[in-house]
Design an enzyme around this catalytic site. Structure first.
Site, PDB file in Angstrom:
ATOM      1  N   ASP A 123       0.851  -1.185   0.000  1.00  0.00           N
ATOM      2  CA  ASP A 123       0.000   0.000   0.000  1.00  0.00           C
ATOM      3  C   ASP A 123       0.894   1.245   0.000  1.00  0.00           C
ATOM      4  O   ASP A 123       1.654   1.480   0.940  1.00  0.00           O
ATOM      5  CB  ASP A 123      -0.897  -0.021   1.244  1.00  0.00           C
ATOM      6  CG  ASP A 123      -1.900   1.124   1.255  1.00  0.00           C
ATOM      7  OD1 ASP A 123      -1.791   1.999   0.387  1.00  0.00           O
ATOM      8  OD2 ASP A 123      -2.789   1.135   2.121  1.00  0.00           O
ATOM      9  N   THR A 175      -2.447   6.518  -4.254  1.00  0.00           N
ATOM     10  CA  THR A 175      -1.175   7.056  -3.753  1.00  0.00           C
ATOM     11  C   THR A 175      -0.009   6.684  -4.667  1.00  0.00           C
ATOM     12  O   THR A 175       0.777   7.540  -5.063  1.00  0.00           O
ATOM     13  CB  THR A 175      -0.886   6.502  -2.339  1.00  0.00           C
ATOM     14  OG1 THR A 175      -2.085   6.513  -1.598  1.00  0.00           O
ATOM     15  CG2 THR A 175       0.148   7.319  -1.631  1.00  0.00           C
ATOM     16  N   THR A 176       0.101   5.387  -5.004  1.00  0.00           N
ATOM     17  CA  THR A 176       1.209   4.920  -5.844  1.00  0.00           C
ATOM     18  C   THR A 176       1.130   5.557  -7.230  1.00  0.00           C
ATOM     19  O   THR A 176       2.140   6.034  -7.768  1.00  0.00           O
ATOM     20  CB  THR A 176       1.171   3.383  -5.959  1.00  0.00           C
ATOM     21  OG1 THR A 176       1.117   2.824  -4.646  1.00  0.00           O
ATOM     22  CG2 THR A 176       2.389   2.853  -6.677  1.00  0.00           C
ATOM     23  N   ASP A 181      -9.160   1.111   2.931  1.00  0.00           N
ATOM     24  CA  ASP A 181      -9.179   1.572   1.535  1.00  0.00           C
ATOM     25  C   ASP A 181     -10.399   1.036   0.795  1.00  0.00           C
ATOM     26  O   ASP A 181     -10.996   1.736  -0.023  1.00  0.00           O
ATOM     27  CB  ASP A 181      -7.893   1.128   0.811  1.00  0.00           C
ATOM     28  CG  ASP A 181      -6.686   1.959   1.239  1.00  0.00           C
ATOM     29  OD1 ASP A 181      -6.889   2.951   1.956  1.00  0.00           O
ATOM     30  OD2 ASP A 181      -5.549   1.626   0.866  1.00  0.00           O
TER      31      ASP A 181
END
Length: 530
Positions: free
Chosen positions: A59, A92-93, A392
């Protein structure tokens, strides 16, 4: 010599091309760390803390929070990416990858003489066009099956596929249970409770409440069926006065009267609860459970236990609202006007002992509007990983319900934006079209990384997707199992609309700002000392 050097000779300054290289190398460095994590086939990172504690995750949000990043630009990008997670719960990534790739592609043109400001203007034009493409691809989907597809797509990028599929239905049912017509979804009404017990596949949705403490009297029942639930915030123990006070007595009789008066103050409140229990239960086998936010002293526990009442004390404040939503009734702060209308109802209340820990389960509620996801796992880092994934997943389902629309996943949106921008750049006048071209190429980083992480050749997969997209008028993504182009909408792979929109906005703003930085200074007060 920089002007700031005259004011502070110890200042560290990077100017013009050097400053740009500093920012671009930081963005690319952070991109290299996270690129292998992207997608359901992404690899894991093992984080080892100072005390030797281990966290295994892929994550991006967890990684960026846990890593100690020294470089100022990399730290800035990490904060932007984690803000993306705070706002939308995902992406995010992707945020880090796209910012790094935008700067990398811009560097090629800036090296050939393009001014960073013009590249930034091109990025802005490309972003507006990309959002139009995103809007055109969005589809109205909000049935339970669609929400399951959205949750599964999100969860498979966080945990293994079998576990993701198991968690998906728990998460969707949890959000649908707490959803109220015409009101915003409050995810705090989904309690996340953990038990270091059994395997990760035993994680379950409890349509009720699980509390991490039990009854405090050995004679109280461990299991109660068809139970009335009284939720209260009343002290059933001796209270110390708020001011310093004393009591003077002349004889032992007076002292006894004082003790009895103090005891009677508590006993009267306990008697009110007992009277209510007798009124609603009568001679039947129905149970009665008291959940109190404040304390209950041993004498009061004895009195309640003799009447067959189960009492839990020191319940968490946040659970008081949840219990009322799950079981019905009203949380009371005084026992003076106690009546049956204040009581909730549950089909089953039982206590589960695990080692030294006790857990109380309230289940079989009629129409629970607050539920519990009970996470189980053999060790702490498994539980932590599932907990992050569940959070999430809950956000992904909440976003889909609130947006009332979703976009196809598997890299299809980025391919569509790339094709649209390649056509759009011919309409842009001047050098800004180079910025649009750089933006279009940067979008391909997502399908490239998805292909690489699945063990396929990135260029080969890109060519297949682009060829397939030109022949049809619908989104084309990448099948990570075969490495072939396919239609994600048919496979039920959907991404959140708001996550993609936030990505396009935040990545463009940050990369544009970093491009037009022409001087980086470290000239704080600390550099003047010594």
């Amino acid at each position: 010599m920089a002007a700031v050097k005259k004011l502070n000779p110890k200042a560290e300054v990077a100017r013009a091309a050097q400053a740009l290289d500093l920012n671009i190398s930081a963005a690319m460095g952070l991109q290299d760390v996270l690129r292998t994590n992207l997608g359901p086939k992404g690899t894991m990172k093992m984080l080892v803390g100072g005390a030797g504690d281990i966290k295994i995750t892929k994550d991006g949000n967890v990684l960026l929070h846990e890593m100690q990043i020294q470089h100022p630009t990399a730290s800035l990008i990490a904060r932007v990416a984690t803000a993306q997670d705070d706002i939308t719960g995902d992406g995010t990534t992707s945020n880090v990858l796209i910012i790094g790739e935008l700067l990398k592609q811009a560097k090629v043109y800036i090296g050939d003489g393009l001014h960073p400001r013009i590249a930034a203007e091109g990025f802005d034009l490309a972003k507006k066009k990309a959002i139009q493409v995103l809007d055109s691809m969005a589809q109205k989907k909000c049935s339970r099956d669609d929400l399951i597809n959205v949750a599964r797509t999100s969860l498979r990028t966080k945990v293994k596929s079998s576990l993701a599929d198991h968690l998906t239905e728990c998460i969707v049912d949890a959000v649908l249970a707490i959803q109220k017509e015409g009101e915003a979804i409050d995810l705090h009404m989904v309690e996340i409770m953990t038990m270091e017990h059994k395997t990760d596949m035993d994680t379950q949705l409890v349509k009720g409440i699980v509390m991490d403490h039990g009854a405090r009297h050995p004679d109280m029942k461990k299991k109660v069926t068809d139970a009335f639930i009284l939720t209260c915030n009343v002290s059933l123990e001796y209270e110390k006065s708020e001011v310093n006070s004393g009591f003077f007595y002349k004889s032992a009789d007076q002292r006894e009267k004082l003790v009895k008066a103090e005891r009677a103050f508590c006993d009267d409140k306990v008697q009110q609860i007992i009277d209510l229990k007798r009124e609603v239960c009568g001679q039947t086998d129905k149970g009665f459970v008291v959940i109190n936010q404040k304390g209950v002293d041993p004498n009061s526990l004895d009195a309640l236990a003799r009447e067959g009442i189960v009492a839990l004390r020191r319940a968490k404040r946040r659970n008081m609202e949840r219990i009322v939503l799950a079981c019905g009734g009203t949380a009371v702060n005084s026992l003076d006007d106690l009546s049956p209308k204040h009581l909730g109802h549950a089909g089953l209340f039982y206590e589960h002992v695990l080692g030294d820990d006790k857990f109380s389960f309230i289940e079989e509620c009629d129409n629970p509007q607050s539920v519990t996801i009970l996470i189980k796992g053999p060790n702490k880092h498994t539980i932590t990983q599932i907990k992050d994934a569940v959070r999430d997943g809950l956000r992904a389902v909440k976003n889909a319900v609130e947006d009332q629309q979703v976009v196809p996943g598997a890299g299809s949106m980025e391919i569509a934006i790339y094709q649209a921008l390649n056509e759009y750049k011919n309409e842009v006048r001047g050098k800004a079209r180079l910025g649009v071209e750089a933006f279009a190429t940067a979008m391909l980083i997502i399908p490239k990384c998805l292909a690489q992480n699945a063990g396929h050749d990135a260029q080969d997969c890109l060519v297949k997707m682009l060829q397939e997209y030109k022949g049809v008028d619908r989104p084309v993504g990448l099948d990570l199992t075969t490495g072939e182009a396919f239609y994600p909408a048919e496979a039920g792979i959907w991404d959140n609309y708001c996550v993609k929109k936030q990505l396009l906005n935040s990545c463009t703003v940050i990369s544009s700002n970093l491009l037009i930085v022409d001087e980086v200074m470290r000239a704080g007060m600390s550099s003047l000392k010594g």
